[in-house]
Design an enzyme around this catalytic site. Structure first.
Site, short mmCIF file in Angstrom:
data_model
loop_
_atom_site.label_atom_id
_atom_site.label_comp_id
_atom_site.label_asym_id
_atom_site.label_seq_id
_atom_site.Cartn_x
_atom_site.Cartn_y
_atom_site.Cartn_z
N SER A 22 0.69 -1.15 -0.05
CA SER A 22 -0.02 -0.03 0.07
C SER A 22 0.82 1.07 0.04
O SER A 22 0.42 2.27 -0.21
CB SER A 22 -1.10 0.04 1.29
N GLU A 72 -6.60 -1.53 -7.12
CA GLU A 72 -5.89 -0.83 -8.09
C GLU A 72 -4.90 -1.86 -8.44
O GLU A 72 -4.14 -2.59 -7.80
CB GLU A 72 -5.13 0.26 -7.03
N HIS A 74 -3.49 -3.83 -5.59
CA HIS A 74 -3.85 -3.07 -4.16
C HIS A 74 -5.28 -3.35 -3.85
O HIS A 74 -6.20 -2.96 -4.31
CB HIS A 74 -3.30 -1.68 -4.33
N1 3HC Z 1 -14.48 -9.05 6.97
C1 3HC Z 1 -15.36 -9.45 5.93
N2 3HC Z 1 -16.65 -9.20 5.91
C2 3HC Z 1 -17.13 -7.88 6.65
C3 3HC Z 1 -16.10 -7.31 7.52
C4 3HC Z 1 -14.80 -7.83 7.66
N3 3HC Z 1 -13.87 -7.34 8.42
N4 3HC Z 1 -16.73 -6.32 7.87
C5 3HC Z 1 -17.91 -6.18 7.34
N5 3HC Z 1 -18.06 -7.32 6.45
C6 3HC Z 1 -19.17 -7.43 5.78
C7 3HC Z 1 -20.38 -7.84 6.30
O1 3HC Z 1 -20.30 -9.38 6.69
C8 3HC Z 1 -21.47 -7.50 5.47
O2 3HC Z 1 -21.78 -8.37 4.72
P1 3HC Z 1 -23.15 -8.54 4.06
O3 3HC Z 1 -23.62 -7.12 3.34
O4 3HC Z 1 -22.93 -9.70 2.97
O5 3HC Z 1 -23.97 -9.25 4.84
C9 3HC Z 1 -20.74 -6.18 5.05
O6 3HC Z 1 -19.69 -6.23 5.02
C10 3HC Z 1 -21.46 -4.84 5.64
O7 3HC Z 1 -21.06 -5.07 7.18
P2 3HC Z 1 -21.78 -4.44 8.07
O8 3HC Z 1 -23.35 -4.12 7.92
O9 3HC Z 1 -21.53 -4.93 9.40
O10 3HC Z 1 -21.23 -3.01 8.59
P3 3HC Z 1 -21.12 -1.61 7.60
O11 3HC Z 1 -22.80 -1.62 6.56
O12 3HC Z 1 -20.85 -0.52 8.68
O13 3HC Z 1 -19.99 -1.68 6.41
C11 3HC Z 1 -17.67 -1.70 5.79
C12 3HC Z 1 -18.77 -2.02 7.22
C13 3HC Z 1 -17.99 -2.15 4.60
C14 3HC Z 1 -16.47 -1.69 6.50
C15 3HC Z 1 -18.11 -0.08 5.66
O14 3HC Z 1 -18.16 0.75 7.11
C16 3HC Z 1 -17.16 0.88 4.80
O15 3HC Z 1 -17.18 0.68 3.63
N6 3HC Z 1 -15.95 1.33 5.53
C17 3HC Z 1 -14.83 2.14 4.73
C18 3HC Z 1 -13.79 1.07 4.60
C19 3HC Z 1 -12.50 1.60 3.87
O16 3HC Z 1 -12.54 2.95 3.59
N7 3HC Z 1 -11.68 0.76 3.30
C20 3HC Z 1 -10.51 1.10 2.77
C21 3HC Z 1 -9.41 1.48 3.84
S1 3HC Z 1 -8.21 2.13 3.05
C22 3HC Z 1 -7.10 0.42 2.69
O17 3HC Z 1 -7.53 -0.47 3.15
C23 3HC Z 1 -6.00 0.81 1.87
C24 3HC Z 1 -4.90 0.29 2.58
O18 3HC Z 1 -3.58 0.16 1.71
C25 3HC Z 1 -4.46 0.75 3.92
#
Ligand code: 3HC
Length: 511
Positions: free
Chosen positions: A106, A139, A127
């Site tokens: 990343s 990505e 990524h």
């Molecule tokens: N692992 C697997 N599945 C997961 C999970 C996890 N850790 N967390 C949530 N889920 C799944 C749930 O099972 C659910 O699945 P379903 O719709 O099939 O039932 C779905 O995701 C939605 O989960 P929730 O309803 O519990 O929770 P939310 O609606 O609050 O969504 C989220 C959780 C998808 C994480 C949402 O909050 C989100 O999009 N957050 C932003 C995350 C983000 O910005 N990620 C990028 C970070 S930067 C990065 O990673 C780059 C790196 O280089 C640092």
């Protein structure tokens, strides 16, 4: 992340060989796979048979040699170039000559990794985003050495997994992290400077900015050590001090408080991660306030409409301001607002809170003009049709007045958050620099508007991408807020980029 990627591949029907450094690490990986697929079973998204099949497709081993038959290998070891180089040297040795070797880095340069191997033309970046099974973006990074066929094969594979590939060149942070981490770091600096609290910043960005998670919840999800690594790598390329990791982030990392994975980061996961607006909710139960509105225009109409919805009495004639709990100045320009609020301050009762909405500089300037600055707060509705109310107390605001303003906002059905009297309050101060960075990226030709928007919607769950956001919010507004932020901080990167000012001058949206 490695387990998440293995799950994505296995769910896509592929056979996966997962290599870990020792048996303990393998057990942890197996645990992650079982928990994550188990959660999908519990939610009724996967049958137990399907879960068994998915787990059956992943062979776990500690031997690099077991990768000998793989078409593609994805490395996801910690972000240290020396470690990655050692792993790639080993992969180079054991993998077939035609195998594509990918890094899920990343923050490190894919080119740096590629030149250390004997097959730089077959090295790509892939990524993934946290949580890998959920986020749709991948990505795909091509270096100047990568052969087009290797990039095309990986992009096809990503599509086959139900994800969206965005192919870009090898620049620190690629698209999404480059745009995301300046914002995350700025949120940490905002907290550190005492501008607003952790909970208020998180609430502002979810309720007012429409984001799925606030910056501190997200940094805890990503891991604070990863956040610092990514920021260091971006800073090394950008030399933009907004990418110099906030001392608070470094302190948390040094203390071993890395976020969810260690049970504590910005939040303590042994207790509750929630707890944002307890005061606001209890305050919401009081009697309906009487609200005076001075000034005319769309904002005055929006405030009158929300008072109506909440069943609160609205008074808009100067003669009837005496019994108001809150008098809001909602003029379209600051000059008119100053005169109107000064007149209203004479008419309002001694217990009224006076709220400025039209500050073109700081709220304190308007407050001083009223002759009773102790009763004045700034009020900002980042989206007048939304429910977030940002309340800024100046150095002259009397103790308790911002509390009263927050209580009144809550009784109007709004979610109040507090901050100090600085340009952009919370939401605009955080989102417009990010939008400016996206416009800069577009202007520099690194990625097109579709790729930039896809990166933020599919990679980070933003409801709309930054280029679409700029057109939606208005380029003239973006330029005005950025100029105010730049005038306040003299931070060169906060000056609106030429692409924005050019489009404003031309009266044309970005798309
Ligand atoms: N692992 C697997 N599945 C997961 C999970 C996890 N850790 N967390 C949530 N889920 C799944 C749930 O099972 C659910 O699945 P379903 O719709 O099939 O039932 C779905 O995701 C939605 O989960 P929730 O309803 O519990 O929770 P939310 O609606 O609050 O969504 C989220 C959780 C998808 C994480 C949402 O909050 C989100 O999009 N957050 C932003 C995350 C983000 O910005 N990620 C990028 C970070 S930067 C990065 O990673 C780059 C790196 O280089 C640092």
């Amino acid at each position: 992340m490695g387990a998440g990627i293995a799950e994505v591949l296995a769910r896509g029907g592929l056979s996966v060989v997962g290599v870990e450094v020792n048996e303990d690490a393998l057990e942890r990986g197996r645990g992650h796979l079982e928990t994550s697929t188990g959660r999908a079973v519990k939610r009724g998204r996967l049958t137990e048979d399907a879960q068994r099949e998915i787990l059956g497709r992943v062979a776990l081993t500690t031997e690099f040699a077991d990768l000998g038959d793989c078409d593609l290998v994805i490395e996801a070891v910690p972000e240290r170039l020396d470690l990655k180089r050692t792993v790639f040297a080993e992969l180079d040795r054991v993998c077939r000559d035609d195998a594509v070797l990918a890094t899920n880095t990343s923050s490190l340069s894919v080119t740096d990794i590629a030149v250390g191997t004997g097959r730089p033309s077959k090295i790509v970046g892939v990524h993934f985003f946290n949580p890998a099974p959920v986020m749709k973006l991948v990505e795909v990074i091509a270096t100047v050495l990568t052969e087009p066929d290797a990039v095309a094969r990986v992009a096809e594979l990503v599509k086959g997994l139900g994800k969206t590939p965005v192919t870009v060149g090898d620049r620190a942070g690629f698209v999404a992290n480059r745009l995301l981490f300046g914002y995350l770091n700025q949120a940490a600096s905002m907290l550190e400077s005492g501008h607003a609290t952790r909970d208020d910043i998180d609430t502002a960005m979810t309720v007012g900015g429409g984001l799925p998670m606030g910056p501190f919840t997200l940094m805890d999800l990503i891991g604070l050590d990863t956040c610092v690594e990514v920021l260091d790598a971006i800073y090394a390329e950008s030399r933009d001090r907004r990418h110099a990791a906030s001392p608070l982030l470094r302190e948390l990392v040094t203390a071993g408080l890395l976020g969810r994975k260690t049970g504590r980061g910005f939040y303590d996961y042994d207790r509750s991660a929630a707890g944002a607006s307890e005061t606001a909710e209890s305050a919401a139960d009081g009697p309906k306030p009487v609200v005076g509105i001075v000034g005319v225009g769309p904002l005055a109409d929006a405030i009158a409409a929300l008072c109506d919805r909440a069943g609160a009495e609205v008074r808009d004639s100067a003669a009837r301001l005496a019994g108001c709990d809150l008098v809001v100045e909602a003029a379209e320009d600051a000059e008119a607002g100053r005169a109107l609020l000064s007149a209203a301050a004479q008419a309002a009762g001694p217990d009224a809170v006076l709220a400025v909405t039209s500050a073109d500089g700081q709220v304190i300037e308007q407050a001083m003009a009223t002759g009773r600055p102790a009763d004045v707060v700034g009020l900002h509705l980042p989206d007048p049709a939304g429910t977030l109310a940002e309340i800024a107390a100046t150095v002259a605001t009397a103790p308790g007045v911002a509390d009263r303003a927050a209580g009144i906002a809550a009784r109007l059905g709004l979610t109040p958050v507090r901050c100090r009297d600085r340009a952009g309050f919370i939401v605009d101060a955080l989102r417009f620099p990010y939008l400016n960075d996206a416009a800069a990226m577009l202007g520099a030709g690194y990625a097109d508007a579709d790729s930039i928007d896809a990166a933020m919607t599919l990679g980070c769950g933003y409801p709309t991408g930054p280029i679409a956001d700029l057109d939606r919010l208005g380029l003239d507004r973006a330029v005005a807020v950025l100029r105010a932020l730049h005038a306040e901080t003299r931070e060169p990167a906060l000056a609106p980029v030429p692409l924005l000012t050019e489009h404003v001058a031309a009266g044309r949206p970005l798309r």
